[in-house]
Scaffold this motif. Sequence first.
Motif, PDB file in Angstrom:
ATOM      1  N   HIS A 154       0.797  -1.236   0.000  1.00 56.28           N
ATOM      2  CA  HIS A 154       0.000   0.000   0.000  1.00 56.28           C
ATOM      3  C   HIS A 154       0.829   1.284   0.000  1.00 56.28           C
ATOM      4  CE1 HIS A 154       0.789  -0.127   4.330  1.00 56.28           C
ATOM      5  NE2 HIS A 154       0.438   1.138   4.378  1.00 56.28           N
ATOM      6  N   ASP A 155       2.049   1.225   0.514  1.00 50.91           N
ATOM      7  CA  ASP A 155       2.842   2.466   0.623  1.00 50.91           C
ATOM      8  C   ASP A 155       4.000   2.548  -0.359  1.00 50.91           C
ATOM      9  OD1 ASP A 155       1.552   4.150   2.403  1.00 50.91           O
ATOM     10  OD2 ASP A 155       2.537   3.306   4.181  1.00 50.91           O
ATOM     11  N   HIS A 201       5.393   5.880  -1.735  1.00 45.41           N
ATOM     12  CA  HIS A 201       6.422   6.697  -1.070  1.00 45.41           C
ATOM     13  C   HIS A 201       7.796   6.447  -1.687  1.00 45.41           C
ATOM     14  CE1 HIS A 201       4.030   8.424   2.105  1.00 45.41           C
ATOM     15  NE2 HIS A 201       3.641   7.252   2.563  1.00 45.41           N
ATOM     16  N   HIS A 217       0.768   9.674  -2.773  1.00 46.56           N
ATOM     17  CA  HIS A 217       1.443   8.375  -2.721  1.00 46.56           C
ATOM     18  C   HIS A 217       0.483   7.209  -2.900  1.00 46.56           C
ATOM     19  CE1 HIS A 217       0.231   8.077   1.561  1.00 46.56           C
ATOM     20  NE2 HIS A 217       0.506   6.801   1.472  1.00 46.56           N
ATOM     21  N   HIS A 242      -6.465   3.862   0.729  1.00 52.79           N
ATOM     22  CA  HIS A 242      -5.971   3.833   2.115  1.00 52.79           C
ATOM     23  C   HIS A 242      -5.820   5.232   2.704  1.00 52.79           C
ATOM     24  CE1 HIS A 242      -1.604   4.274   0.938  1.00 52.79           C
ATOM     25  NE2 HIS A 242      -1.455   4.679   2.188  1.00 52.79           N
ATOM     26  N   ASP A 264      -2.966  -0.624   8.973  1.00 50.35           N
ATOM     27  CA  ASP A 264      -1.907   0.345   8.673  1.00 50.35           C
ATOM     28  C   ASP A 264      -1.421   1.002   9.968  1.00 50.35           C
ATOM     29  OD1 ASP A 264      -0.282   2.157   7.342  1.00 50.35           O
ATOM     30  OD2 ASP A 264      -1.883   3.020   6.128  1.00 50.35           O
TER      31      ASP A 264
HETATM   32 FE   LIG Z   1       0.229   5.519   3.198  1.00 46.26          FE
END
Ligand SMILES: [Fe+2]
Length: 181
Positions: free
Chosen positions: A57-58, A61, A71, A94, A149
Amino acid sequence: MTVDELMDILIRCEDAWDSPDKTGDPVALLDHGLQVAAVVRSWHPDDPELQVAGLVHDIGHLLNPGDEAGHAAAGADAVRPLLGDRVAGLVELHVPAKRYLATVEPARGLSPESARTLELQGGLMSSDEVTAYEAHPYGAAAVILRRADDLGKVIGLTRPPLAELAAWRPVIERLVGADRP
Ligand SMILES: [Fe+2]
Ligand SMILES: [Fe+2]
């Protein structure tokens, strides 16, 4: 994107952080993704799409360092061709899910970095935005992802990260091979 390319991105997340100067959340992006995926798996063992969404999910970044507001969309765009619309949609949601939860559960705490970036990401939702969020087909699942998260920021919990990541590869390969609606 291929599975190999996605795995390479995740490996690069071993030494990447949600803010380029490491002043943000206290774990590297790979450690964070692994922790979130593990939490999701413990809650929803029969939903590999939601688990893998937690894992990736990240990555936005890493792809666009410093772009707090973008992001989620960047990560979603990157994984959509490989992992499909639901995983991409969950990744994209998210951040809206964070805004949604902060709005409907104001007593709920955020990490200092999440609280700092909330304003950059649009702040609290209006009542119309809440209604629209709740009508989204992936909205409820993205709330689950978002709750995980917030739990996936434990320093030193994930060891060794590359071995743990390797265990997700067959899960990803099954998803890629699966028929998606
Ligand atoms: Fe995030
Ligand atoms: Fe995250």
